[in-house]
Write an enzyme that holds these catalytic residues in place. Sequence first.
Site: not given
Length: 346
Positions: A92, A105, A112, A116, A119, A330
């Site tokens: 994105e 952004c 990832c 986290c 997230c 996100c």
Amino acid sequence: MSKQPLLGMTLTELQDITRNLGMPKFTAKQIATWIYEKKVSSINEMTNLSLKQREKLDAEFEIGASAPVESMHSVDGTIKYLFQVSEKDFVEAVYIPDDDRATLCVSSQVGCKMNCKFCMTGKQGFSANLSANQIINQIYSIPESEKLTNIVMMGMGEPLDNLDEVLKALEIMTSDYGFKWSPKRITVSSVGLKKGLRQFLEKSHCHLAISIHSPVPAQRADLMPAEKAFPITEIVELLRKYDFSKQRRLSFEYIVFNGVNDSLLYAKELIKLLRGLDCRVNLIRFHAIPNVDLDGADMETMTKFRDYLTSHGVFTTIRSSRGEDIFAACGMLSTAKKQEKNDEKL
């Protein structure tokens, strides 16, 4: 055989290509101008190259730009773009207009590794690093590309975990042969990977944003497992060795969670941790994601938190919440698209 993309190549890489193809060295700069300044869609449009040179180049290379496959438009003007980077993977980029600013952004990885707690991208796990081509393409291929005033690398992924490709992309954004942007227009966000952080600070003059979210190590480790390998106290001490007063800005990102890290006790710990460091704190509203038992703090609490920090010498802002009606968090749109692709195969 698929052709290699020229978009995302540095001038040095273009010089290697022209040398291998038997072209003069200056041809590389001409190619860079056609791609990054004139934004041609095909090699055939590079009219100051001879027909023979264009044919040689076209036999092995292409521009390598690809349009987003989907977009979602918010009532506040924010647009979330979805780019397909492999058969099943998507990333994105989010366009955020705000008065005389237009920020994009940008993502640096598919998924990832940091995982986290808050997230959505981390819930995907890690699939791949994006190439410089795929990073630059997010900027290059949106309809609003010419309107952009700022880039924030705060999208999917940990930029310093893909440092080589990120540094290449930053070089292209800021160099005379590329987009010619000031490094002060670009901010790179990180949880604080120590080795990558040192290299970034030494090789780039772009702004830096460190995700902190709690000044208490045990709590930060619960929210951000990277704390175990890269303690925030060590990251702050490393940052004290660099000058942030002129060439770049240092900020700390702090998502304010209701009943978790939102009391003034945490504000006091932040002040202790950051004392003497030339920096600012950005408070961020939490966008809820599925299956995570965290809620965002209300605006009154965030305002008190901001005012306390500012009154004690830590300049603090509350970031405006944007795009709440279009999968604001996100990673949510890419997760939904990936699930859709998986369902199609069943």
